[in-house]
Design a protein around this motif. Structure first.
Motif, mmCIF file in Angstrom:
data_model
loop_
_atom_site.group_PDB
_atom_site.id
_atom_site.type_symbol
_atom_site.label_atom_id
_atom_site.label_comp_id
_atom_site.label_asym_id
_atom_site.label_seq_id
_atom_site.Cartn_x
_atom_site.Cartn_y
_atom_site.Cartn_z
ATOM 1 N N VAL A 78 0.892 -1.155 0.000
ATOM 2 C CA VAL A 78 0.000 0.000 0.000
ATOM 3 C C VAL A 78 0.930 1.205 0.000
ATOM 4 C CG1 VAL A 78 -1.786 1.280 1.213
ATOM 5 C CG2 VAL A 78 -1.782 -1.224 1.294
ATOM 6 N N ALA A 79 0.860 2.015 -1.043
ATOM 7 C CA ALA A 79 1.836 3.086 -1.226
ATOM 8 C C ALA A 79 1.921 3.998 -0.004
ATOM 9 C CB ALA A 79 1.492 3.894 -2.462
ATOM 10 N N GLU A 80 3.095 4.051 0.608
ATOM 11 C CA GLU A 80 3.331 4.952 1.733
ATOM 12 C C GLU A 80 3.946 6.260 1.266
ATOM 13 O OE1 GLU A 80 5.853 2.634 4.214
ATOM 14 O OE2 GLU A 80 4.209 1.480 5.090
ATOM 15 N N ASN A 81 4.661 6.181 0.148
ATOM 16 C CA ASN A 81 5.343 7.345 -0.398
ATOM 17 C C ASN A 81 5.208 7.312 -1.912
ATOM 18 O OD1 ASN A 81 7.055 8.076 2.207
ATOM 19 N ND2 ASN A 81 7.336 5.878 1.848
ATOM 20 N N GLU A 82 4.981 8.462 -2.526
ATOM 21 C CA GLU A 82 4.959 8.519 -3.968
ATOM 22 C C GLU A 82 5.350 9.908 -4.452
ATOM 23 O OE1 GLU A 82 0.889 7.266 -4.926
ATOM 24 O OE2 GLU A 82 0.485 9.334 -5.570
ATOM 25 N N ALA A 109 9.984 -1.981 -2.102
ATOM 26 C CA ALA A 109 8.968 -2.404 -3.070
ATOM 27 C C ALA A 109 8.632 -1.169 -3.880
ATOM 28 C CB ALA A 109 7.735 -2.938 -2.361
ATOM 29 N N VAL A 110 8.629 -1.306 -5.216
ATOM 30 C CA VAL A 110 8.494 -0.134 -6.087
ATOM 31 C C VAL A 110 7.422 -0.385 -7.134
ATOM 32 C CG1 VAL A 110 9.696 1.474 -7.614
ATOM 33 C CG2 VAL A 110 10.967 0.337 -5.781
ATOM 34 N N ASN A 111 6.578 0.624 -7.344
ATOM 35 C CA ASN A 111 5.497 0.559 -8.319
ATOM 36 C C ASN A 111 5.545 1.826 -9.176
ATOM 37 O OD1 ASN A 111 1.920 0.862 -8.278
ATOM 38 N ND2 ASN A 111 3.101 -0.518 -9.534
ATOM 39 N N LEU A 153 4.900 -0.935 -13.635
ATOM 40 C CA LEU A 153 6.030 -1.779 -13.287
ATOM 41 C C LEU A 153 5.852 -2.203 -11.838
ATOM 42 C CD1 LEU A 153 9.030 0.281 -14.741
ATOM 43 C CD2 LEU A 153 7.477 -1.288 -15.932
ATOM 44 N N ILE A 154 6.016 -3.484 -11.588
ATOM 45 C CA ILE A 154 5.850 -4.052 -10.252
ATOM 46 C C ILE A 154 7.145 -4.761 -9.889
ATOM 47 C CG2 ILE A 154 4.666 -5.906 -8.986
ATOM 48 C CD1 ILE A 154 2.131 -5.135 -10.560
ATOM 49 N N GLY A 155 7.736 -4.376 -8.766
ATOM 50 C CA GLY A 155 8.980 -5.053 -8.436
ATOM 51 C C GLY A 155 9.662 -4.533 -7.194
ATOM 52 N N ALA A 196 5.646 5.018 -6.767
ATOM 53 C CA ALA A 196 5.275 4.740 -5.377
ATOM 54 C C ALA A 196 6.239 3.709 -4.811
ATOM 55 C CB ALA A 196 3.846 4.225 -5.299
ATOM 56 N N TYR A 197 6.539 3.830 -3.525
ATOM 57 C CA TYR A 197 7.482 2.885 -2.932
ATOM 58 C C TYR A 197 7.206 2.695 -1.446
ATOM 59 C CZ TYR A 197 9.971 7.055 -1.226
ATOM 60 O OH TYR A 197 10.289 8.246 -0.599
#
Length: 232
Positions: A78-82, A109-111, A153-155, A196-197
Motif C-alpha cells: 500500500v503506497a506509503e510514499n509517492e 517495493a516499487v510501483n 512496473l511491479i517489483g 510509489a514505494y
C-alpha cells in the motif's frame, strides 16, 4: 507489512532449481504485490492486487490459481510514499529515488505507473519437461517492444549486498492496464510517471525442502555473471 516474503532464491533458480516446491493457493490478500516464475521457468509471474498473472511466449496472458512455484517474491503493498517523475528509464530511476531517500543499503517495493513511451519485455517459452538450463531458457525467450502503452512496473530494489538472494538493483515485471501484456522488464522509457514505494525492513526466505534442492550444486563463483546475463 514491512517485510518481503521470498520463496527460494535467485541463486537457486539460476542454478537450475525450477521445480514447484511452493504451493500457490487460490485466496490472497488484495494488496499482495510481487513477481516470480512458474515451473520450468515456463512463465513470468506478476502479482498485482492478489492476482497472479502468467506471461508465456505464444500464449495469452492468463491468471494462475492452484499450482506450485519454484520462485516467488511478494509483499503487502500500500503506497506509503509517492512522487511524480519526468523523463525516467531503467538507467536513471535509481537517481530519482535517491533524491527521496538513501537507497544503497535498503530493500524497497516499487510501483511505477505511466503511459510508457516504450517497454521492452521478455517471456519464456513453455517447457513441460523442466530439463533445460537457465541459459537455454534465456536464449529461446521472446522479446517484445511495447510502445505507447498504459500500465505499471511491479517489483523490488535489492541492495548489491544481497545480490545472490534476489536480483540486485531493480527487478521489474510489467503489467498492462488492459491485462493483455506482461513480462520481465528489460528496459523502459516514459516522459512522466507516478512512482510509489515502500521501505521493507526485512526479508524472509523460505528455502525449498526437497531432496533435489538439497543435492543442488550451486557454483557461487559463476552466479553473479549468470544473474546479470539472464535477469538484466
Amino acid at each position: 507489512m514491512s517485510k518481503i516474503t521470498q520463496y527460494s532464491t535467485i541463486g537457486a533458480l539460476m542454478s537450475g532449481h525450477f521445480s514447484g516446491d511452493f504451493p500457490l493457493n487460490s485466496s490472497h490478500s488484495p494488496t499482495l504485490f510481487g513477481l516470480g516464475c512458474s515451473c520450468g521457468i515456463s512463465g513470468e509471474l506478476t502479482v498485482c492486487g492478489g492476482e497472479f498473472w502468467e506471461a508465456t511466449a505464444g500464449e495469452k496472458l492468463h491468471k494462475l490459481t492452484d499450482c506450485r512455484l519454484p520462485f516467488l517474491q511478494v509483499t503487502e503493498f500500500v503506497a506509503e510514499n509517492e512522487f511524480e517523475a519526468k523523463g525516467i528509464n531503467e538507467a536513471n530511476l535509481d537517481q530519482h529515488l535517491s533524491q527521496q531517500l538513501a537507497i544503497a543499503n535498503i530493500f524497497l517495493a516499487v510501483n511505477v505507473k505511466s503511459c510508457f513511451d516504450k517497454v521492452v519485455i521478455r517471456r519464456p517459452q513453455r517447457d513441460e519437461t523442466q530439463t533445460r538450463s537457465v541459459e537455454e531458457m534465456a536464449d529461446a525467450q521472446q522479446v517484445d517492444t511495447l510502445t505507447t502503452i498504459s500500465g505499471q512496473l511491479i517489483g523490488f530494489w535489492t541492495p548489491e549486498l544481497f545480490g545472490r538472494i534476489s536480483v540486485p538493483g531493480f527487478h521489474f515485471h510489467f503489467l498492462s492496464e488492459d491485462r493483455r501484456y506482461s513480462g520481465h522488464v528489460l528496459s523502459f522509457k516514459t516522459a512522466e510517471a507516478t512512482v510509489a514505494y515502500q521501505v521493507k525492513t526485512s526479508i524472509e526466505i523460505h528455502n525449498p525442502t526437497s531432496a533435489a534442492f538439497g543435492d543442488l550444486n550451486i557454483d557461487v563463483t559463476k552466479l553473479d555473471e549468470l544473474i546479470g546475463n539472464v535477469e538484466k
